[in-house]
Enzyme design. Structure first.
Site, PDB file in Angstrom:
ATOM      1  N   GLN A 133     -14.274   2.470   1.392  1.00 45.90           N
ATOM      2  CA  GLN A 133     -13.639   2.107   0.123  1.00 45.90           C
ATOM      3  C   GLN A 133     -13.358   3.356  -0.706  1.00 45.90           C
ATOM      4  O   GLN A 133     -14.248   4.183  -0.907  1.00 45.90           O
ATOM      5  CB  GLN A 133     -14.537   1.150  -0.680  1.00 45.90           C
ATOM      6  CG  GLN A 133     -13.869   0.671  -1.969  1.00 45.90           C
ATOM      7  CD  GLN A 133     -14.694  -0.371  -2.723  1.00 45.90           C
ATOM      8  OE1 GLN A 133     -15.855  -0.614  -2.400  1.00 45.90           O
ATOM      9  NE2 GLN A 133     -14.092  -0.989  -3.721  1.00 45.90           N
TER      10      GLN A 133
ATOM     11  N   HIS B 133     -10.337  -5.234  -3.286  1.00 43.53           N
ATOM     12  CA  HIS B 133      -9.019  -5.475  -2.680  1.00 43.53           C
ATOM     13  C   HIS B 133      -9.173  -5.795  -1.214  1.00 43.53           C
ATOM     14  O   HIS B 133     -10.072  -5.300  -0.543  1.00 43.53           O
ATOM     15  CB  HIS B 133      -8.102  -4.263  -2.863  1.00 43.53           C
ATOM     16  CG  HIS B 133      -8.694  -2.965  -2.397  1.00 43.53           C
ATOM     17  ND1 HIS B 133      -9.618  -2.254  -3.138  1.00 43.53           N
ATOM     18  CD2 HIS B 133      -8.514  -2.252  -1.259  1.00 43.53           C
ATOM     19  CE1 HIS B 133      -9.956  -1.159  -2.490  1.00 43.53           C
ATOM     20  NE2 HIS B 133      -9.315  -1.135  -1.335  1.00 43.53           N
TER      21      HIS B 133
ATOM     22  N   ASP C 183       0.853  -1.187   0.000  1.00 45.81           N
ATOM     23  CA  ASP C 183       0.000   0.000   0.000  1.00 45.81           C
ATOM     24  C   ASP C 183       0.893   1.242   0.000  1.00 45.81           C
ATOM     25  O   ASP C 183       1.905   1.299   0.702  1.00 45.81           O
ATOM     26  CB  ASP C 183      -0.921  -0.006   1.237  1.00 45.81           C
ATOM     27  CG  ASP C 183      -2.063   0.973   1.089  1.00 45.81           C
ATOM     28  OD1 ASP C 183      -3.225   0.519   0.965  1.00 45.81           O
ATOM     29  OD2 ASP C 183      -1.812   2.209   1.109  1.00 45.81           O
TER      30      ASP C 183
ATOM     31  N   HIS D 135      -7.059  -5.604   2.339  1.00 48.67           N
ATOM     32  CA  HIS D 135      -5.887  -5.068   3.033  1.00 48.67           C
ATOM     33  C   HIS D 135      -5.354  -6.163   3.941  1.00 48.67           C
ATOM     34  O   HIS D 135      -6.128  -6.761   4.713  1.00 48.67           O
ATOM     35  CB  HIS D 135      -6.286  -3.890   3.927  1.00 48.67           C
ATOM     36  CG  HIS D 135      -6.840  -2.698   3.203  1.00 48.67           C
ATOM     37  ND1 HIS D 135      -6.097  -1.566   2.947  1.00 48.67           N
ATOM     38  CD2 HIS D 135      -8.083  -2.454   2.690  1.00 48.67           C
ATOM     39  CE1 HIS D 135      -6.852  -0.680   2.313  1.00 48.67           C
ATOM     40  NE2 HIS D 135      -8.068  -1.190   2.156  1.00 48.67           N
TER      41      HIS D 135
ATOM     42  N   ASN E 209     -12.863  -3.154   2.523  1.00 45.07           N
ATOM     43  CA  ASN E 209     -13.870  -2.107   2.625  1.00 45.07           C
ATOM     44  C   ASN E 209     -14.720  -2.172   1.359  1.00 45.07           C
ATOM     45  O   ASN E 209     -14.183  -2.129   0.252  1.00 45.07           O
ATOM     46  CB  ASN E 209     -13.195  -0.736   2.737  1.00 45.07           C
ATOM     47  CG  ASN E 209     -12.281  -0.641   3.953  1.00 45.07           C
ATOM     48  OD1 ASN E 209     -12.608  -1.172   5.015  1.00 45.07           O
ATOM     49  ND2 ASN E 209     -11.144   0.016   3.808  1.00 45.07           N
TER      50      ASN E 209
END
Ligand code: 5GP
Ligand code: ZN
Length: 112
Positions: free
Chosen positions: A92, A98, A30, A100, A85
């Site tokens: 989001q 995706h 990230d 995390h 999210n």
């Protein structure tokens, strides 16, 4: 998806620190890490969020968890959080499904 940020990362049009890749999934760091280890696990196929998947995608969704487990095992993580999210109300901000994966610090529950 032509202008999806994460599709562009998959196509190498935008640089990212990729840590794992297979036919179905990509794992990369990230850009704004929220923990000492913070990577994103994404399908190479574009879905806006989990809400855009169907039961027919169950195998692919399982592959994403398998990719997360592989990363955690190879990174030697004994604990980690895996969270997605879905929708603006849940936080989001990038509309490509995706997960995390966060690790390396104490986690709070419930998350904010
Ligand atoms: P969301 O807010 O949708 O749950 O998560 C999106 C994540 O993507 C955020 O944690 C954000 O830091 C990350 N992100 C946004 N743009 C980029 C980028 O260009 N490269 C990388 N590696 N991560 C990004
Ligand atoms: Zn996409």
């Amino acid at each position: 998806m032509a202008d999806c940020l994460f599709c562009r990362i998959i196509r190498r049009e935008i640089p990212a620190q990729i840590v794992q890749e297979d036919e179905h999934a990509l794992v990369f760091r990230d850009i704004q890490p929220q923990a000492p280890t913070h990577v994103l696990v994404i399908p190479k196929k574009h879905f806006g969020s989990l809400l855009d998947t169907s039961d027919a995608d169950a195998v692919l969704l399982g592959r994403l968890q398998a990719a997360a487990r592989r990363f955690a095992a190879e990174a030697g993580l004994s604990s980690f959080r895996l969270v997605a999210n879905n929708g603006r109300g849940a936080g989001q901000s990038v509309d490509h499904l995706h997960y995390h994966l966060l690790a390396g610090r104490a986690m709070q529950w419930p998350p904010g």
